[in-house]
Design a protein around this motif. Structure first.
Motif, PDB file in Angstrom:
ATOM      1  N   CYS A  95      -1.934   1.272   6.367  1.00 55.58           N
ATOM      2  CA  CYS A  95      -2.817   0.680   5.616  1.00 55.58           C
ATOM      3  C   CYS A  95      -4.251   0.922   5.660  1.00 55.58           C
ATOM      4  O   CYS A  95      -4.398   1.653   6.917  1.00 55.58           O
ATOM      5  CB  CYS A  95      -2.507  -0.942   5.857  1.00 55.58           C
ATOM      6  N   GLU A  96      -5.226   0.452   5.126  1.00 53.46           N
ATOM      7  CA  GLU A  96      -6.575   0.677   5.074  1.00 53.46           C
ATOM      8  C   GLU A  96      -7.167   0.230   6.727  1.00 53.46           C
ATOM      9  O   GLU A  96      -8.283   0.646   7.264  1.00 53.46           O
ATOM     10  CB  GLU A  96      -7.459   0.299   4.115  1.00 53.46           C
ATOM     11  N   PHE A 105       0.839  -1.181  -0.104  1.00 53.95           N
ATOM     12  CA  PHE A 105      -0.036   0.077   0.126  1.00 53.95           C
ATOM     13  C   PHE A 105       0.878   1.372  -0.112  1.00 53.95           C
ATOM     14  O   PHE A 105       2.000   1.015   0.176  1.00 53.95           O
ATOM     15  CB  PHE A 105      -0.996   0.120   1.383  1.00 53.95           C
ATOM     16  N   SER A 155       0.788  -1.580  -6.096  1.00 56.01           N
ATOM     17  CA  SER A 155       0.299  -0.491  -5.175  1.00 56.01           C
ATOM     18  C   SER A 155      -0.259   0.748  -6.089  1.00 56.01           C
ATOM     19  O   SER A 155      -0.617   1.782  -5.360  1.00 56.01           O
ATOM     20  CB  SER A 155       1.221  -0.059  -4.047  1.00 56.01           C
TER      21      SER A 155
END
Length: 218
Positions: free
Chosen positions: A16-17, A11, A86
């Protein structure tokens, strides 16, 4: 920068999400260096780098990795994969140990993305460009395909990166395809096309264009 999350893979950004900080794979400077080399090799000058490219833009992934490592000794296979996987604009795709750029080529190739079924598409331009395009049609001077946006707002965003006075040209994609113009879907935002004749184009009124918050797209 590019990082790797143990749960979700590569990412870009600080987290990260899922909220994890992740492991650093490429800092900002190395992301830019590697990105320029990979984009150049897959979009513009593969033969200058010793890469064999087929007619649809594919090159051997291991050969690209060799080229990258000769140019940047710090680079690794993981870093090439991190860059491609990514990418926020989905510039690259990997399949069967091959890699290619999905769009943006200046070399003569024949991409095979799925046919677009959008009824209307859009192209962002300056005021001067728009007048000329309505006379002669849409044809890219520097790239193999014309890049069209799937929404008027995205087209305005693209044009806004190049000019302070954007115009959005609407493309009647249904009619153009009916007359044999080939159009292919790259991702949710981009459709690539062969030359679009002027009879399928018109200027959108600015009041009909939703304005994005930011004015930037590659």
């Amino acid at each position: 920068m590019i990082k790797r999350c143990p749960q979700h893979g590569f990412f870009r950004g600080e987290h990260c999400e899922c909220g994890l900080a992740g492991q650093l794979i490429l800092d900002e400077a190395k992301t830019e260096q590697l990105g320029r080399l990979v984009a150049g090799g897959l979009r513009h000058f593969p033969h200058d780098l010793g890469l064999e490219m087929d007619s649809q833009g594919w090159v051997d992934l291991s050969k690209l990795e060799d080229v990258v490592q000769r140019r940047h000794r710090w680079a690794s296979r993981d870093q090439v994969l991190a860059l491609a996987q990514s990418d926020p604009k989905q510039r690259y795709e990997i399949s069967n140990q091959r890699i290619r750029a999905r769009y943006g080529h200046s070399i003569d190739i024949e991409l095979d993305h799925p046919e677009s079924h959008h009824s209307l598409l859009y192209y962002g331009a300056s005021e001067e460009e728009a007048d000329r395009i309505l006379e002669i049609g849409l044809k890219s001077a520097s790239q193999r395909y014309v890049h069209l946006s799937t929404t008027p707002g995205k087209a305005w965003e693209v044009a806004g990166y190049r000019t302070g006075n954007p115009r959005v040209i609407q493309v009647d994609a249904d009619l153009a395809r009916g007359e044999g113009v080939k159009m292919m879907t790259v991702n949710d935002d981009i459709v690539i096309s062969e030359k679009v004749p002027a009879q399928f184009l018109c200027i959108l009124s600015t009041k009909d264009i939703p304005r994005p918050v930011e004015n930037r797209q590659d």
